[in-house]
Design a protein around this motif. Structure first.
Motif, PDB file in Angstrom:
ATOM      1  N   GLU A 246      -3.131  -0.191  -3.336  1.00  0.00           N
ATOM      2  CA  GLU A 246      -3.953   1.001  -3.153  1.00  0.00           C
ATOM      3  C   GLU A 246      -3.109   2.158  -2.618  1.00  0.00           C
ATOM      4  OE1 GLU A 246      -7.253   1.281  -3.969  1.00  0.00           O
ATOM      5  OE2 GLU A 246      -7.072  -0.753  -4.761  1.00  0.00           O
TER       6      GLU A 246
ATOM      7  N   ALA B  90       0.867  -1.187   0.000  1.00  0.00           N
ATOM      8  CA  ALA B  90       0.000   0.000   0.000  1.00  0.00           C
ATOM      9  C   ALA B  90       0.897   1.229   0.000  1.00  0.00           C
ATOM     10  CB  ALA B  90      -0.890  -0.005   1.236  1.00  0.00           C
TER      11      ALA B  90
ATOM     12  N   LEU C 224       1.185   5.084   1.179  1.00  0.00           N
ATOM     13  CA  LEU C 224       0.634   6.083   2.081  1.00  0.00           C
ATOM     14  C   LEU C 224       1.367   7.391   1.832  1.00  0.00           C
ATOM     15  CD1 LEU C 224      -1.130   6.872   4.531  1.00  0.00           C
ATOM     16  CD2 LEU C 224       0.755   6.130   5.970  1.00  0.00           C
TER      17      LEU C 224
ATOM     18  N   VAL D 295      -5.134  -0.616   5.342  1.00  0.00           N
ATOM     19  CA  VAL D 295      -4.615  -0.454   3.980  1.00  0.00           C
ATOM     20  C   VAL D 295      -4.550  -1.784   3.241  1.00  0.00           C
ATOM     21  CG1 VAL D 295      -3.309   1.603   4.639  1.00  0.00           C
ATOM     22  CG2 VAL D 295      -2.177  -0.607   4.663  1.00  0.00           C
TER      23      VAL D 295
ATOM     24  N   TYR E 195      -3.266   5.827  -0.328  1.00  0.00           N
ATOM     25  CA  TYR E 195      -4.018   6.544   0.699  1.00  0.00           C
ATOM     26  C   TYR E 195      -3.349   7.899   0.907  1.00  0.00           C
ATOM     27  CZ  TYR E 195      -5.786   1.881   1.341  1.00  0.00           C
ATOM     28  OH  TYR E 195      -6.347   0.651   1.105  1.00  0.00           O
TER      29      TYR E 195
ATOM     30  N   GLN F 131      -8.128  12.445   5.861  1.00  0.00           N
ATOM     31  CA  GLN F 131      -7.940  11.632   4.666  1.00  0.00           C
ATOM     32  C   GLN F 131      -8.653  12.309   3.503  1.00  0.00           C
ATOM     33  OE1 GLN F 131      -8.962   7.505   5.137  1.00  0.00           O
ATOM     34  NE2 GLN F 131      -8.202   6.966   3.109  1.00  0.00           N
TER      35      GLN F 131
ATOM     36  N   LEU G 277      -5.735   3.622   9.682  1.00  0.00           N
ATOM     37  CA  LEU G 277      -6.104   3.185   8.333  1.00  0.00           C
ATOM     38  C   LEU G 277      -5.978   1.683   8.224  1.00  0.00           C
ATOM     39  CD1 LEU G 277      -3.969   5.746   6.319  1.00  0.00           C
ATOM     40  CD2 LEU G 277      -6.424   5.858   6.660  1.00  0.00           C
TER      41      LEU G 277
END
Length: 139
Positions: free
Chosen positions: A105, A37, A39, A101, A107, A126, A99
């Motif tokens: 993806e 993920a 971030l 995650v 974020y 967010q 979060l």
């Protein structure tokens, strides 16, 4: 006459040196990885709280870095749940975001400074990808 020549010379130097300054391009946004993920913490450049920076840590107290005015921090994470915290010298100067995650993806978390005593306090929110990407292009 000498004063006039000096003023014209100073203006000429100013324009020459101004032309040598190269503008910095927009922040580059890292791409996602299929097994991790992404971030991204970012903070818009604003006058309010511009001198304050806050350190972002994860739940194990590992530092991701300092989020300062007009900056961005990114981190690749294994899928799972994470809590991130920020603290500042304010009396009520902390905030956190949790979060869950998923791999592949991205974020986006916007950090900002709210008013506080004796200094501002951090605030996370967010953001949807479309808004975050537009914001980050301004950094």
């Amino acid at each position: 006459m000498k004063l006039r020549s000096m003023i014209v010379g100073l203006f000429a130097l100013t324009f020459i040196f101004t032309g040598l300054i190269v503008p910095v391009g927009a922040a580059s946004i890292p791409s996602t990885k299929p097994d991790k993920a992404l971030l991204v913490f970012y903070r818009l450049k604003k006058a309010k709280g511009s001198a304050i920076r806050f350190e972002i840590t994860d739940s194990s107290a590992k530092s991701l870095g300092n989020l300062s005015n007009g900056s961005m921090i990114h981190e690749y994470l294994e899928p799972g749940q994470y809590t991130f915290r920020a603290r500042s010298p304010s009396v009520d100067g902390s905030d956190s975001v949790t979060l869950d995650v998923a791999a592949g993806e991205a974020y986006y978390i916007q950090g900002e400074i709210l008013w506080g005593l004796p200094a501002g306090r951090p605030k996370f929110s967010q953001k949807p990808q479309s808004q975050a990407l537009a914001d980050i292009q301004k950094l």
